[in-house]
Design an enzyme around this catalytic site. Sequence first.
Site, mmCIF file in Angstrom:
data_model
loop_
_atom_site.group_PDB
_atom_site.id
_atom_site.type_symbol
_atom_site.label_atom_id
_atom_site.label_comp_id
_atom_site.label_asym_id
_atom_site.label_seq_id
_atom_site.Cartn_x
_atom_site.Cartn_y
_atom_site.Cartn_z
ATOM 1 N N LYS A 1 62.334 14.416 64.029
ATOM 2 C CA LYS A 1 63.136 13.204 63.933
ATOM 3 C C LYS A 1 62.273 12.113 63.780
ATOM 4 O O LYS A 1 61.129 12.287 64.156
ATOM 5 C CB LYS A 1 63.907 12.985 65.021
ATOM 6 C CG LYS A 1 63.315 13.077 66.355
ATOM 7 C CD LYS A 1 62.790 11.700 66.942
ATOM 8 C CE LYS A 1 61.923 11.763 68.190
ATOM 9 N NZ LYS A 1 60.985 10.643 68.363
ATOM 10 N N ALA B 1 52.632 16.863 69.737
ATOM 11 C CA ALA B 1 52.427 15.598 70.375
ATOM 12 C C ALA B 1 52.483 14.449 69.428
ATOM 13 O O ALA B 1 51.326 13.609 69.457
ATOM 14 C CB ALA B 1 51.110 15.558 71.270
ATOM 15 N N GLY C 1 55.418 12.440 68.252
ATOM 16 C CA GLY C 1 56.400 11.442 68.087
ATOM 17 C C GLY C 1 57.509 11.745 67.354
ATOM 18 O O GLY C 1 58.433 11.176 67.045
ATOM 19 N N LEU C 2 57.328 13.255 66.979
ATOM 20 C CA LEU C 2 58.456 13.605 65.943
ATOM 21 C C LEU C 2 59.445 14.464 66.733
ATOM 22 O O LEU C 2 60.148 15.418 65.989
ATOM 23 C CB LEU C 2 57.579 14.310 64.873
ATOM 24 C CG LEU C 2 56.813 13.293 63.871
ATOM 25 C CD1 LEU C 2 55.851 14.152 62.799
ATOM 26 C CD2 LEU C 2 57.663 12.136 63.272
ATOM 27 N N ALA C 3 59.199 14.894 67.825
ATOM 28 C CA ALA C 3 60.206 15.693 68.714
ATOM 29 C C ALA C 3 59.949 17.123 68.410
ATOM 30 O O ALA C 3 61.056 17.768 68.394
ATOM 31 C CB ALA C 3 61.779 15.066 68.629
ATOM 32 N N ASP D 1 65.023 13.888 74.398
ATOM 33 C CA ASP D 1 65.125 14.246 72.817
ATOM 34 C C ASP D 1 65.932 15.396 72.510
ATOM 35 O O ASP D 1 66.440 15.616 71.308
ATOM 36 C CB ASP D 1 63.997 14.104 72.126
ATOM 37 C CG ASP D 1 63.274 12.775 71.729
ATOM 38 O OD1 ASP D 1 63.863 11.682 71.960
ATOM 39 O OD2 ASP D 1 62.084 12.616 71.490
HETATM 40 C C1 LIG Z 1 59.919 8.336 72.848
HETATM 41 C C2 LIG Z 1 61.024 9.101 72.540
HETATM 42 O O1 LIG Z 1 60.632 10.455 71.810
HETATM 43 C C3 LIG Z 1 62.090 8.496 71.518
HETATM 44 O O2 LIG Z 1 62.753 9.321 71.117
HETATM 45 C C4 LIG Z 1 61.818 9.882 73.780
HETATM 46 O O3 LIG Z 1 62.170 8.652 74.241
HETATM 47 C C5 LIG Z 1 60.946 10.760 74.453
HETATM 48 O O4 LIG Z 1 61.606 11.944 74.657
HETATM 49 P P1 LIG Z 1 60.996 13.230 75.349
HETATM 50 O O5 LIG Z 1 59.799 13.450 74.863
HETATM 51 O O6 LIG Z 1 62.175 14.207 75.151
HETATM 52 O O7 LIG Z 1 60.915 12.998 76.773
HETATM 53 P P2 LIG Z 1 60.897 13.567 78.142
HETATM 54 O O8 LIG Z 1 60.297 14.876 78.006
HETATM 55 O O9 LIG Z 1 62.337 13.491 78.455
HETATM 56 O O10 LIG Z 1 60.098 12.761 79.271
HETATM 57 C C6 LIG Z 1 58.821 12.651 79.209
HETATM 58 C C7 LIG Z 1 58.285 11.446 80.013
HETATM 59 O O11 LIG Z 1 58.589 10.152 79.243
HETATM 60 C C8 LIG Z 1 59.030 9.160 80.270
HETATM 61 N N1 LIG Z 1 60.376 8.775 79.571
HETATM 62 C C9 LIG Z 1 61.183 9.563 78.751
HETATM 63 C C10 LIG Z 1 62.374 9.209 78.209
HETATM 64 C C11 LIG Z 1 63.082 7.949 78.642
HETATM 65 N N2 LIG Z 1 64.057 7.410 78.197
HETATM 66 N N3 LIG Z 1 62.159 7.184 79.599
HETATM 67 C C12 LIG Z 1 60.945 7.542 80.008
HETATM 68 O O12 LIG Z 1 60.255 6.915 80.773
HETATM 69 C C13 LIG Z 1 59.199 9.803 81.342
HETATM 70 O O13 LIG Z 1 58.041 9.481 82.150
HETATM 71 C C14 LIG Z 1 59.100 11.394 81.134
HETATM 72 O O14 LIG Z 1 58.572 11.931 82.324
HETATM 73 N N1 LIG Z 2 57.603 24.339 71.163
HETATM 74 C C1 LIG Z 2 56.740 23.526 71.256
HETATM 75 N N2 LIG Z 2 56.089 22.776 70.240
HETATM 76 C C2 LIG Z 2 55.009 21.862 70.514
HETATM 77 N N3 LIG Z 2 54.523 21.290 71.637
HETATM 78 C C3 LIG Z 2 55.304 22.107 72.774
HETATM 79 C C4 LIG Z 2 56.155 23.030 72.660
HETATM 80 N N4 LIG Z 2 56.709 23.362 73.847
HETATM 81 C C5 LIG Z 2 55.854 22.618 74.738
HETATM 82 N N5 LIG Z 2 54.981 21.841 74.019
HETATM 83 C C6 LIG Z 2 54.030 20.905 74.701
HETATM 84 O O1 LIG Z 2 54.663 19.609 74.633
HETATM 85 C C7 LIG Z 2 53.693 18.568 74.504
HETATM 86 C C8 LIG Z 2 54.365 17.427 73.623
HETATM 87 O O2 LIG Z 2 54.720 18.206 71.835
HETATM 88 P P1 LIG Z 2 55.627 17.698 70.830
HETATM 89 O O3 LIG Z 2 55.295 17.928 69.758
HETATM 90 O O4 LIG Z 2 57.105 18.184 71.486
HETATM 91 O O5 LIG Z 2 55.534 15.935 71.381
HETATM 92 P P2 LIG Z 2 56.470 14.939 70.421
HETATM 93 O O6 LIG Z 2 56.537 15.064 69.120
HETATM 94 O O7 LIG Z 2 55.639 13.557 70.942
HETATM 95 O O8 LIG Z 2 57.635 14.771 71.289
HETATM 96 P P3 LIG Z 2 58.702 13.475 71.447
HETATM 97 O O9 LIG Z 2 58.756 12.833 70.107
HETATM 98 O O10 LIG Z 2 60.240 14.184 71.785
HETATM 99 O O11 LIG Z 2 58.376 12.779 72.655
HETATM 100 C C9 LIG Z 2 52.666 19.317 73.594
HETATM 101 O O12 LIG Z 2 51.532 18.852 73.887
HETATM 102 C C10 LIG Z 2 52.719 20.661 74.129
HETATM 103 O O13 LIG Z 2 51.969 21.076 75.160
#
Ligand SMILES: C[C@](O)(CO)[C@H](O)COP(=O)(O)OP(=O)(O)OC[C@H]1O[C@@H](n2ccc(N)nc2=O)[C@H](O)[C@@H]1O
Ligand SMILES: Nc1ncnc2c1ncn2[C@@H]1O[C@H](COP(=O)(O)OP(=O)(O)OP(=O)(O)O)[C@@H](O)[C@H]1O
Length: 289
Positions: free
Chosen positions: A10, A96, A98-100, A136
């Site tokens: 995303k 990690a 920012g693309l979920a 997310d």
């Molecule tokens: C930055 C975004 O990716 C935008 O879509 C999301 O808000 C983050 O979603 P995410 O990675 O699924 O987040 P979660 O795994 O639920 O939370 C990770 C950490 O981010 C912070 N967190 C997350 C979501 C939110 N609305 N408020 C927060 O403060 C919290 O410290 C939480 O412990």
């Molecule tokens: N299936 C998975 N794929 C990638 N990372 C994972 C997975 N499961 C757990 N993780 C852990 O989650 C952390 C964050 O990875 P992810 O790629 O989901 O981050 P993100 O894209 O920044 O997520 P968001 O946009 O939701 O904040 C990684 O450092 C990894 O240790």
Amino acid sequence: MRVLEKAPAKINLSLDVLHKRSDGYHEVNMVMTTIDLADRIELKLLDENKIRIISHNRFVPDDDRNLAYQAAQLLKDRFGIQKGVAITISKCIPVAAGLAGGSSDAAATLRGLNKLWNLDLSLDDLAKLGAEIGSDVSFCVYGGTAVATGRGEKIELIDPPPHCWVVLAKPDIGVSTAEIYRHLKINDIEHPDVSGMVKAIKDQNYQEICAKLGNVLESVTMKMYPEVALIKEQMKRFGADAVLMSGSGPTVYGLVQHESRLHRVYNGLRGFCDQVYAVRMLGDRIALD
Ligand SMILES: C[C@](O)(CO)[C@H](O)COP(=O)(O)OP(=O)(O)OC[C@H]1O[C@@H](n2ccc(N)nc2=O)[C@H](O)[C@@H]1O
Ligand SMILES: Nc1ncnc2c1ncn2[C@@H]1O[C@H](COP(=O)(O)OP(=O)(O)OP(=O)(O)O)[C@@H](O)[C@H]1O
């Protein structure tokens, strides 16, 4: 028996934070959309009552830290399932970033196990379960384009934006979402026009979508990682129509309407960044077939 699921990434077209909640999360108001950059999830029944994660990416955990593992465990616990599954994750979404990526893997696992284990749950049921795994995940269960509120788990699906290209560039750093939210100064926020973005999408007005892009986490991440600002500058210089960081970063994306310009932006970025992708906006929701 095996089930294959696509797990698309995303981007956040608009991301606003309203306040910090008493549970530590932040109340958000965002517009998200799926893009054509996806992991592939393969689910296979196992003879033993175990969850096994197979991934050849060294950044992806192969135990209960994996969000796909957590999705399978949640279904097993909630529905008393005494079956095992092997989950193979073919990773294309940078980790990690920012693309979920992890959230979408978890969502795809929920959709896939719903079929493999014949649970007969709706997307709404799966989205509710997804919220227990991460903020997310609910959106990723539906995919498409949505306004997300609450801590991100309340989803209102909207029409997809008009077709365009998305160029993504990920600097060689991983960002912790929790850390970025922790550094956000609530009183200094310049709020983006989220409802303006929703209207621009409804009107299918590409120029207006470009004008309304905004993410309050961007300046926080940029302060900590100046390479994000640098990439944003480069992407603008090479001719993207509008540029923004996705989620908590560090990935920066640019919207490009005309294919003729796409190659210039993509090739230009390749000189600065190892991980560059040119994909289409998807925007349409995922069906439970
Ligand atoms: C930055 C975004 O990716 C935008 O879509 C999301 O808000 C983050 O979603 P995410 O990675 O699924 O987040 P979660 O795994 O639920 O939370 C990770 C950490 O981010 C912070 N967190 C997350 C979501 C939110 N609305 N408020 C927060 O403060 C919290 O410290 C939480 O412990
Ligand atoms: N299936 C998975 N794929 C990638 N990372 C994972 C997975 N499961 C757990 N993780 C852990 O989650 C952390 C964050 O990875 P992810 O790629 O989901 O981050 P993100 O894209 O920044 O997520 P968001 O946009 O939701 O904040 C990684 O450092 C990894 O240790």
